[in-house]
Scaffold this motif. Sequence first.
Motif, mmCIF file in Angstrom:
data_model
loop_
_atom_site.group_PDB
_atom_site.id
_atom_site.type_symbol
_atom_site.label_atom_id
_atom_site.label_comp_id
_atom_site.label_asym_id
_atom_site.label_seq_id
_atom_site.Cartn_x
_atom_site.Cartn_y
_atom_site.Cartn_z
ATOM 1 N N GLU A 224 0.803 -1.235 0.000
ATOM 2 C CA GLU A 224 0.000 0.000 0.000
ATOM 3 C C GLU A 224 0.828 1.274 0.000
ATOM 4 O OE1 GLU A 224 -3.203 -0.471 2.962
ATOM 5 O OE2 GLU A 224 -2.672 -2.581 2.835
ATOM 6 N N TYR B 284 -0.181 5.190 7.078
ATOM 7 C CA TYR B 284 -1.100 4.757 8.135
ATOM 8 C C TYR B 284 -0.751 5.398 9.481
ATOM 9 C CZ TYR B 284 -3.812 1.436 5.486
ATOM 10 O OH TYR B 284 -4.682 0.877 4.601
ATOM 11 N N TRP C 148 -5.462 4.633 15.590
ATOM 12 C CA TRP C 148 -4.888 5.166 14.348
ATOM 13 C C TRP C 148 -5.006 6.688 14.430
ATOM 14 C CZ3 TRP C 148 -5.517 0.145 14.635
ATOM 15 C CH2 TRP C 148 -4.826 -0.700 13.778
ATOM 16 N N PHE D 100 -10.220 -0.654 13.620
ATOM 17 C CA PHE D 100 -9.407 -1.821 13.253
ATOM 18 C C PHE D 100 -9.153 -2.701 14.478
ATOM 19 C CE2 PHE D 100 -7.859 1.226 9.913
ATOM 20 C CZ PHE D 100 -8.525 0.610 8.870
ATOM 21 N N TRP E 292 -5.503 -5.049 15.880
ATOM 22 C CA TRP E 292 -5.240 -5.547 14.516
ATOM 23 C C TRP E 292 -4.166 -6.634 14.500
ATOM 24 C CZ3 TRP E 292 -7.812 -5.134 10.240
ATOM 25 C CH2 TRP E 292 -7.194 -5.151 8.993
ATOM 26 N N PHE F 200 -1.611 -4.916 16.934
ATOM 27 C CA PHE F 200 -0.990 -3.594 16.770
ATOM 28 C C PHE F 200 -1.140 -2.712 18.014
ATOM 29 C CE2 PHE F 200 -0.236 -2.199 12.144
ATOM 30 C CZ PHE F 200 0.291 -3.427 11.804
ATOM 31 N N GLU G 31 4.809 -7.837 8.879
ATOM 32 C CA GLU G 31 3.485 -7.274 9.158
ATOM 33 C C GLU G 31 2.735 -8.131 10.168
ATOM 34 O OE1 GLU G 31 0.993 -7.415 5.693
ATOM 35 O OE2 GLU G 31 -0.518 -6.106 6.603
ATOM 36 N N HIS H 276 7.081 -4.269 7.654
ATOM 37 C CA HIS H 276 6.127 -3.407 8.344
ATOM 38 C C HIS H 276 6.756 -3.077 9.692
ATOM 39 C CE1 HIS H 276 2.332 -3.716 6.114
ATOM 40 N NE2 HIS H 276 1.660 -3.244 7.153
HETATM 41 C C1 BGC Z 1 -1.877 -1.894 6.540
HETATM 42 C C2 BGC Z 1 -1.644 -1.699 8.007
HETATM 43 C C3 BGC Z 1 -2.684 -0.749 8.466
HETATM 44 C C4 BGC Z 1 -3.964 -1.495 8.319
HETATM 45 C C5 BGC Z 1 -5.141 -0.840 8.854
HETATM 46 C C6 BGC Z 1 -3.180 -2.606 6.409
HETATM 47 O O1 BGC Z 1 -3.498 -2.997 5.155
HETATM 48 O O2 BGC Z 1 -0.846 -2.520 5.894
HETATM 49 O O3 BGC Z 1 -0.409 -1.634 8.472
HETATM 50 O O4 BGC Z 1 -2.510 -0.151 9.673
HETATM 51 O O5 BGC Z 1 -4.202 -1.880 6.994
HETATM 52 O O6 BGC Z 1 -5.943 -1.803 9.228
#
Ligand code: BGC
Length: 928
Positions: free
Chosen positions: A497, A501, A569, A639, A642, A764, A808, A826
Amino acid sequence: MTDTTPAPRLHRLTVDHLEAPHAVTRTAPRFAWQVRADGGAGVAQASFRIRVVDLVEGLEVHDTGQVESSQSVGVALDGFEARPGGRYEWTLDVQLNQGLAPLTATARFGVAHRDWSAPWIEPQQQPVVAEGPTNPRPDLVVDAVKTVEGVPLSDRLHPPRRLRHEFTLAAAPRHATLRLTSQGVHQASLNGQRVDDALFAPGYESYELSMPVVSTDVTALLAEGDNVLGVELADGWWAGRISFLGRSAQYGDILRASWQIEIEHEDGTTETLVPEPSDVLSSRGPIDWSDIFIGERRDARLEEADWCAVGFTPSDSEAWTPCAAVPMDIALHPFQGQPVRRTLEVPAERVWNAPNGDLLVDFGQVLAGRVRLTVTGPRGAEIRLEHSEALDPDGNFFLNVTGFAKDQADEYVLAGREGGETWEPDFTFHGFRYVRVTGWPGELRPQDMTAVVIGSDLPVTADLHTSDPRLDRLFLNTLWSQRSNFLAVPTDCPQRERAGYTGDLQIFADTASTLMDVQAFLDRWLADLRRDQANRDGGVSAIVPEPPAMGGDFGAGTIFGEIRTPAGWADAVTIAPWSLYQHYGDRQILEDNLDAMRTWVAFQTRQAAEINPARLEAGELSPEQAARHALLWNGSLHFGDWLAPSTMVGFDEMPGDAILRAPQWTSEIVAPAFQVHSMDILANVEQELGNREEAEALRERAAAVRAAFAAEYIGADGEMRPDLQGMYVIALAFDLAPQAVRPRLVERLVDLVHAAGDRLDTGFLSVPFLLDVLWDNGHQDLARTLLTQNQQPSWLYEVEQGATTVWESWYAVHPDGAVEEMSLNHYAFGCVIDWIMRRQAGIEPTSPGYRTVRVAPDLEGPLSHSAAHLDTPYGRLAVTWSRDGDTAQIHVDVPVGSEVTVDLPAGWSAPSDLPLGQGTHALAATRI
Ligand code: BGC
């Protein structure tokens, strides 16, 4: 005997956190410096004096006089106001104690432009084709955005443009600044020479709100008579594919640029040169297409040497067409901070044929960058490079990130030069370790390829070597993930991506500030976050810059569409500035972000009152319940924790279901928890800025939310739902449980860790606090066990699997070598480095900017030695220790301006005069 001790000296003079910046934004910038006194003992600054000379006027415009102060960080000059567009020199005089000779140093800075008279210039071009999904669920893609199946890249992408402007100067200037912005990324040259070594200028910010202008000193490149400015423009983040959806043309499908050259003549008069658009000629260059996700293709046969030198005559003059001016009503702001540059080179380690016959190259390190190759071969031969981070268990090339337009392939068509040719793409980068090569003429050798690492050029500020090489590798892996993702903006990953973030950044903020000097970089990103927030209803996006395709009704009908201001976030708006203040000690960051923090907390409070969890039927609530829920920000979707392991069960078969469990299970807990956390931070900020009443009022409100949280989510026996490690960690870290039940929460957390085989089960949002919570609640041993655990999921499992960056997901690579479709780069889970530096190596700030520091080496842990250093705002602080049975040697280097208190574990003592001032201190500790 002669004394060889180096004399004290001044070092790292900065203005708004940068050395000799060309375009500070504030008219009242902050000054900082370091006094280096290697070999000294107890050296301290007694006073300072700053004089400022306006270089354009040739006049002294400010003199602080001698200020009796040891302050050397975040110094404001009362009464000094910099002139927009001005240039200054500042002279710093420092008096030291001990009768040491005074120190003097000078440095310069420039101030951002005042006004903008330059037109926006648009070269003739085909717009890039807008394509990509509009929705995270492909089955819900409804609109007419094109898909790509079977369409050749040459029909989907367009060539970058070259702009050439010839102009005349009556005399060489005394000073000249080029100010340049572009819709698309640019590289500028004057008279055939690049004006700087920046890549991907002007960086990535919320372009739809304001465009960043890059200022460069070009004095040395201009000459009397004819001059040529050349600007190469490519899609970059403006028109190229970006972010979660990978859609192109999110900001625009046409490339443009705008620039002015601010000239200072020998006689002190000034002039701003702006181009007449029709005098600017443009052509396509040798690049057929370039896109950050897809890659770049260069046809070296189309190269026109000297295209931006004086006297260039094109082989086909019709190919160079005049540009047009386009009226544009768009705000501009100065780009401030370190640009993206080439930061390192990594040689190829190995070239071989995989079991399936593919020709592969291994660079031995997962990184963000691109390959520079040197090749000799026939004209027209085509080489293709595909990039990936992993191999499959059989050793074949494996694309661990897939999805829309993440091809990550570069192509090069040889000019066929005798003696060979060298190529590196200009406007793309990839996340990779391995490259699959096709079309290579002759035999490929490792020395034919180098991986060029790119990223925002931030100084590395820490190092760590311990008796456990796995921890050292974890430290390095984290540094590599930061290096790969602090690229224009703080991104989640450099291969999928590549998006800013907010959550990933806040989780990693303390570690980021430990590993690199990120002050100016995050200052700029936070300014963008504030612009973005001001453009919404006070909420903060999951991504900054928020890609336009993810605004509006993005994700309608899906869970993703509901997550608009995710807890943990969006809270980056409070957490990141507070973290920066702790690390760098400059109050300006708090002043700059205060309003944004207040707006954010007000947003949470408003949503708390307006939205209740969907599971509740309004009529069924008792008055107390209703009052509680009106305080708790618990009604929206987030999220959550996460990627917490137990939410991810079954990911291989049903990834969509697994990944959404954290939002579904944990949103209701994490949101009010982060609400309290943001309130606490804001209360601290108010306090720090002298707003006592506001701080008090916030503390009272936070106490009420805490009580509501405890009543709603913490059982009398200390149990929480969901009964996951992360929930206890967050409740304990944010002090959400009444004192009486705290021990029960700790017990439950410890039980859960044991039940998981002494392994973590945190995602996370909770992982940054896991080890501290255990440590601070009497479970030091369990914290150490989790850190050194090598069974999946754990930090050292990754290291033992050969990771060279942070993954990640805890499950990105399985014990049999099978790789999930997950990023291997990540930084979020690398946040443990902050803990290791504080609790194992033993360097912990106890006041902002490491003005005072607690040195607390973990003499009771598994390490027998550790050597760490940190370049604090005052200079290098180093702590080295080694333990042998019941004795330990501890060496501490304290910079001028810092004070250290040594705090040994219970049962250890070391005679010393506390606290320790500047100098090198050796302490012998013994167990008593
Ligand atoms: C990203 C994460 C991000 C998350 C949010 C993912 O696709 O790679 O690091 O924080 O989406 O849910």
